[in-house]
Design a protein around this motif. Sequence first.
Motif, PDB file in Angstrom:
ATOM      1  N   ARG A 119       1.191  -1.181  -0.344  1.00 31.05           N
ATOM      2  CA  ARG A 119       0.048   0.154  -0.076  1.00 31.05           C
ATOM      3  C   ARG A 119       1.123   1.381  -0.150  1.00 31.05           C
ATOM      4  O   ARG A 119       2.061   0.904   0.807  1.00 31.05           O
ATOM      5  N   ASP A 120       0.162   2.082  -1.191  1.00 35.19           N
ATOM      6  CA  ASP A 120       0.472   3.467  -0.894  1.00 35.19           C
ATOM      7  C   ASP A 120       0.996   3.864   0.963  1.00 35.19           C
ATOM      8  O   ASP A 120      -0.544   4.051   1.253  1.00 35.19           O
ATOM      9  N   TRP A 121       1.578   4.836   1.395  1.00 35.11           N
ATOM     10  CA  TRP A 121       1.329   5.027   2.437  1.00 35.11           C
ATOM     11  C   TRP A 121       1.879   6.458   2.842  1.00 35.11           C
ATOM     12  O   TRP A 121       2.907   6.538   3.960  1.00 35.11           O
ATOM     13  N   HIS A 122       1.708   7.341   2.264  1.00 42.94           N
ATOM     14  CA  HIS A 122       2.477   8.748   2.473  1.00 42.94           C
ATOM     15  C   HIS A 122       1.669   9.086   3.965  1.00 42.94           C
ATOM     16  O   HIS A 122       0.737   9.734   4.843  1.00 42.94           O
ATOM     17  N   ASP A 123       2.663  10.327   4.050  1.00 39.13           N
ATOM     18  CA  ASP A 123       3.325  11.210   5.083  1.00 39.13           C
ATOM     19  C   ASP A 123       1.733  11.993   4.759  1.00 39.13           C
ATOM     20  O   ASP A 123       1.914  12.694   3.771  1.00 39.13           O
ATOM     21  N   ALA A 124       0.724  12.502   6.291  1.00 37.79           N
ATOM     22  CA  ALA A 124       0.351  13.861   5.614  1.00 37.79           C
ATOM     23  C   ALA A 124       0.791  15.116   6.152  1.00 37.79           C
ATOM     24  O   ALA A 124       0.239  16.040   4.973  1.00 37.79           O
ATOM     25  N   GLU A 125       2.028  15.005   6.879  1.00 39.04           N
ATOM     26  CA  GLU A 125       2.367  15.984   6.717  1.00 39.04           C
ATOM     27  C   GLU A 125       3.571  16.577   4.920  1.00 39.04           C
ATOM     28  O   GLU A 125       4.565  15.422   4.966  1.00 39.04           O
ATOM     29  N   GLY A 126       3.860  17.774   4.800  1.00 43.38           N
ATOM     30  CA  GLY A 126       4.700  18.246   3.509  1.00 43.38           C
ATOM     31  C   GLY A 126       4.393  17.123   1.992  1.00 43.38           C
ATOM     32  O   GLY A 126       2.856  16.371   1.505  1.00 43.38           O
ATOM     33  N   ASP A 127       5.231  17.196   1.295  1.00 47.46           N
ATOM     34  CA  ASP A 127       4.281  17.085  -0.184  1.00 47.46           C
ATOM     35  C   ASP A 127       5.957  15.535  -0.785  1.00 47.46           C
ATOM     36  O   ASP A 127       5.450  15.428  -1.559  1.00 47.46           O
ATOM     37  N   ASN A 128       6.054  14.709   0.424  1.00 51.88           N
ATOM     38  CA  ASN A 128       6.551  13.341   0.590  1.00 51.88           C
ATOM     39  C   ASN A 128       7.266  13.224  -0.242  1.00 51.88           C
ATOM     40  O   ASN A 128       7.265  12.859  -2.037  1.00 51.88           O
ATOM     41  N   GLY A 129       8.695  14.132  -0.650  1.00 51.69           N
ATOM     42  CA  GLY A 129       9.801  14.315  -1.516  1.00 51.69           C
ATOM     43  C   GLY A 129       9.381  14.981  -2.856  1.00 51.69           C
ATOM     44  O   GLY A 129       9.703  14.684  -3.891  1.00 51.69           O
ATOM     45  N   GLY A 130       8.253  15.524  -3.250  1.00 50.20           N
ATOM     46  CA  GLY A 130       7.169  16.246  -4.255  1.00 50.20           C
ATOM     47  C   GLY A 130       6.871  15.420  -5.033  1.00 50.20           C
ATOM     48  O   GLY A 130       5.665  16.076  -5.817  1.00 50.20           O
ATOM     49  N   HIS A 131       6.428  14.513  -4.182  1.00 48.08           N
ATOM     50  CA  HIS A 131       5.808  13.779  -4.753  1.00 48.08           C
ATOM     51  C   HIS A 131       3.796  13.975  -5.334  1.00 48.08           C
ATOM     52  O   HIS A 131       3.210  13.827  -5.867  1.00 48.08           O
ATOM     53  N   PHE A 132       4.140  15.326  -3.875  1.00 49.24           N
ATOM     54  CA  PHE A 132       2.478  15.935  -3.562  1.00 49.24           C
ATOM     55  C   PHE A 132       2.779  17.139  -4.372  1.00 49.24           C
ATOM     56  O   PHE A 132       3.961  17.664  -3.839  1.00 49.24           O
ATOM     57  N   HIS A 133       1.744  17.455  -4.863  1.00 51.06           N
ATOM     58  CA  HIS A 133       1.831  18.929  -5.433  1.00 51.06           C
ATOM     59  C   HIS A 133       0.724  19.782  -6.081  1.00 51.06           C
ATOM     60  O   HIS A 133      -0.570  18.716  -6.482  1.00 51.06           O
ATOM     61  N   PRO A 134      -0.085  20.918  -5.562  1.00 51.15           N
ATOM     62  CA  PRO A 134      -1.417  21.462  -6.119  1.00 51.15           C
ATOM     63  C   PRO A 134      -1.669  21.494  -7.540  1.00 51.15           C
ATOM     64  O   PRO A 134      -2.490  21.251  -7.928  1.00 51.15           O
ATOM     65  N   GLU A 135      -0.490  21.387  -8.542  1.00 48.65           N
ATOM     66  CA  GLU A 135      -0.658  21.576  -9.371  1.00 48.65           C
ATOM     67  C   GLU A 135      -0.033  20.196 -10.033  1.00 48.65           C
ATOM     68  O   GLU A 135       1.481  19.759 -11.000  1.00 48.65           O
ATOM     69  N   PRO A 136      -0.118  18.982 -10.078  1.00 49.44           N
ATOM     70  CA  PRO A 136       0.285  17.981 -10.249  1.00 49.44           C
ATOM     71  C   PRO A 136       0.282  17.544 -12.110  1.00 49.44           C
ATOM     72  O   PRO A 136      -0.617  18.110 -12.835  1.00 49.44           O
ATOM     73  N   ASP A 137       1.435  17.595 -12.151  1.00 47.18           N
ATOM     74  CA  ASP A 137       1.867  16.870 -13.680  1.00 47.18           C
ATOM     75  C   ASP A 137       1.542  15.443 -14.170  1.00 47.18           C
ATOM     76  O   ASP A 137       1.520  15.007 -15.459  1.00 47.18           O
TER      77      ASP A 137
END
Length: 193
Positions: free
Chosen positions: A50-68
């Motif tokens: 399972r993906d299990w991403h951190d709630a805080e931060g962008d997870n090394g750039g993985h989360f982005h408000p304008e994703p590509d």
Amino acid sequence: MGRALLIVDVQNDFTEGGALAVEGGDAVASAVSAYLDAHAGDYEVIVASRDWHDAEGDNGGHFHPEPDYVDSWPVHCVAGTEGAAYDPLLDTDAVTHHVHKGQGIPAYSMFEGRTESGETVGDILTGAGVLQADIVGIATDHCVRASALDAIAHGVQVRILTDLIAGVAPEQSRAALAELAHAGAVLVESREA
């Protein structure tokens, strides 16, 4: 020569209604459950990631408000949330090892994850004497692809059960399957496995 079943990211955020829903995700969850009901005994180990991403931060750039939608994505599969849970249509009773990946970093392959006790998928397969693996799950063109390539790099003979996977984009998924076949994976439907 032992065999493993590797179940990649059959999670609520990747199935219908999720943050990054993949068309056919619920059908994959149901079909994998039916397959497990009939074939769980054929495997030395059954590993689910399972993906299990951190709630805080962008997870090394993985989360982005304008994703590509290539290297960056909307928020999804945050650890402990409903989106990160297994799809309820996936019966996990036969799963022997649960792996979390992407904690604070981008991670596509289940081989990048760890169990709660710290084992990697490579550790699990080596420890069980597994030299063959069947791979199912979501998404064909991303995490299934990456997990299969890493399994091959680990020296495992890989079969992709093509009726038990779903991809984001049809063209990318076809390209991923062609790449996997060229890398040595066998593409087969589960009824022929």
